[in-house]
Scaffold this active site. Structure first.
Site, PDB file in Angstrom:
ATOM      1  N   SER A 142     -18.511 -32.391  26.978  1.00  0.00           N
ATOM      2  CA  SER A 142     -19.450 -31.759  27.929  1.00  0.00           C
ATOM      3  C   SER A 142     -19.987 -30.530  27.290  1.00  0.00           C
ATOM      4  O   SER A 142     -19.501 -29.737  26.651  1.00  0.00           O
ATOM      5  CB  SER A 142     -18.526 -31.463  29.063  1.00  0.00           C
ATOM      6  OG  SER A 142     -19.057 -30.490  30.083  1.00  0.00           O
ATOM      7  N   TYR A 167     -11.681 -27.577  33.436  1.00  0.00           N
ATOM      8  CA  TYR A 167     -12.265 -29.031  33.047  1.00  0.00           C
ATOM      9  C   TYR A 167     -12.871 -28.791  31.571  1.00  0.00           C
ATOM     10  O   TYR A 167     -12.921 -29.485  30.450  1.00  0.00           O
ATOM     11  CB  TYR A 167     -13.525 -29.170  33.803  1.00  0.00           C
ATOM     12  CG  TYR A 167     -14.577 -30.216  33.413  1.00  0.00           C
ATOM     13  CD1 TYR A 167     -14.055 -31.616  33.471  1.00  0.00           C
ATOM     14  CD2 TYR A 167     -15.697 -29.594  33.151  1.00  0.00           C
ATOM     15  CE1 TYR A 167     -15.135 -32.482  32.927  1.00  0.00           C
ATOM     16  CE2 TYR A 167     -16.671 -30.911  32.595  1.00  0.00           C
ATOM     17  CZ  TYR A 167     -16.406 -32.176  32.556  1.00  0.00           C
ATOM     18  OH  TYR A 167     -17.146 -32.841  32.103  1.00  0.00           O
TER      19      TYR A 167
END
Length: 349
Positions: A142, A167
């Site tokens: 990501s 995350y």
């Protein structure tokens, strides 16, 4: 080629699956089908790929009614025994891991979900790749890994030691774990840092979905950082094209003097996949308003914890290695999403 694609009830996984089937690959799709967001959308994607939700049973393969090259299984990556059984029976050539607990803000309140899915689950996947002769593991990372990095555009050769959400930390952990397995066991692995993916069948927790829904329902939208955000919005078809090119091109490793944070002497590589053209949040909202024909009511709010003010992908490696660069204009992509949204929910403008 036989490919395991995890996360095929998800946004990117569904589109990747469709691409691979069209070109003739044999695909097994895997998803846990959790309720992180509206499962109607997840079952809608599965139905479009020929998987009847009424026939889904945990850890059992379901054959697609639309393509004989596709089978689906509901399975948690944390289920090590179930995953090993699947690898042993199916004898995959390659794996593309798009399954993960997503979302920056959700990680602030539900950290355990990220450790179980993104860390424990990814470890189980690496172990299966190790023991069942997988020729290439491509996996979703990501743009969130760039964290406090102030240098833009974000380059895969940048240091990413300062994530600002669990995350992001879980995704950086995946990259480190993958490198370890590439080094120790010679497994080719490629991490894909996605930049704000959007398009038809998109996630309901993402800005485009939330904004479109609220504007159509005449509700105010939440505009964080008082609108002073920039995102390198990347259309789903561009993402999938990049992923497929990566799957087809396993890394081979570089000489020691050529090493940087994005590669290794091991068969390991990291790519950014982004539009290389950051868009101001207010311009993004304007594109939605233009297609809907309605001005949004706006709640102007401060920057949220875990968010970064701007993202901007350097895709030079993608261009040099794979001769590819995403390029869908923002208005074109937004229009396609809203057309899908109106059709899926049966809305009349």
């Amino acid at each position: 080629m036989k490919i395991l694609v995890t996360g095929t009830a998800g946004f990117i996984g569904y589109h990747l699956l469709s691409y691979l089937l069209k070109r003739g690959d044999e695909v097994v799709g895997l998803d846990c089908i959790n309720d992180y967001y509206d499962i109607r959308v997840k079952y809608g994607r599965l139905n479009r790929s020929g998987i009847d939700e009424n026939k889904i049973e945990y850890a059992k393969l379901v054959e697609s009614t639309k393509d004989s090259n596709y089978k689906f299984i509901q399975l948690n990556l944390e289920d090590k025994e179930g995953l090993e059984k699947l690898f042993k029976e199916q004898k995959f050539d390659k794996v593309c891991n798009l399954a993960a607990q997503a979302g920056v803000r959700y990680s602030l309140t539900n950290p355990d979900a990220y450790i179980q899915s993104n860390i424990v689950g990814f470890l189980n996947l690496l172990e299966c790749c190790r023991h069942y002769d997988i020729k290439h593991l491509a996996y979703a990372s990501s743009s969130s890994v760039y964290g406090l990095n102030k240098s833009q555009p974000f380059s895969t050769s940048d240091d990413v030691s300062h994530p600002i959400s669990l995350y992001a930390a879980s995704k950086k952990s995946n990259e480190l774990m993958a490198h370890t397995y590439s080094h120790l066991f010679g497994i080719p692995t490629t991490g894909l840092r996605f930049f704000t993916v959007y398009g038809p069948w998109g996630r309901p927790d993402m800005a485009l979905f939330l904004f479109t829904k609220a504007i159509l329902e005449d509700r105010a939208i939440d505009v964080f950082n008082y609108g002073n955000m920039q995102r390198d919005f990347t259309y789903i078809d561009d993402i999938v094209e990049g992923v497929v090119r990566v799957i087809d091109s396993p890394p081979k490793g570089v000489k020691e003097e050529q090493m940087n944070p994005s590669n290794s002497t091991a068969p390991y590589k990291i790519y950014n996949i982004g539009n290389n053209n950051p868009v101001k949040l207010m311009d993004f909202i304007e594109a939605i308003e233009k297609r809907i024909g309605k001005v949004a009511k706006k709640n102007m709010l401060p920057l949220q914890a875990g968010d970064v003010p701007s993202t901007y992908a350097d895709v030079n490696d993608l261009i040099e290695d794979l001769d590819y660069k995403p390029q869908t204009p923002i208005q074109e992509g937004v229009d396609k999403f809203i057309d899908w949204y109106i059709d899926f929910f049966g809305i009349k403008l």
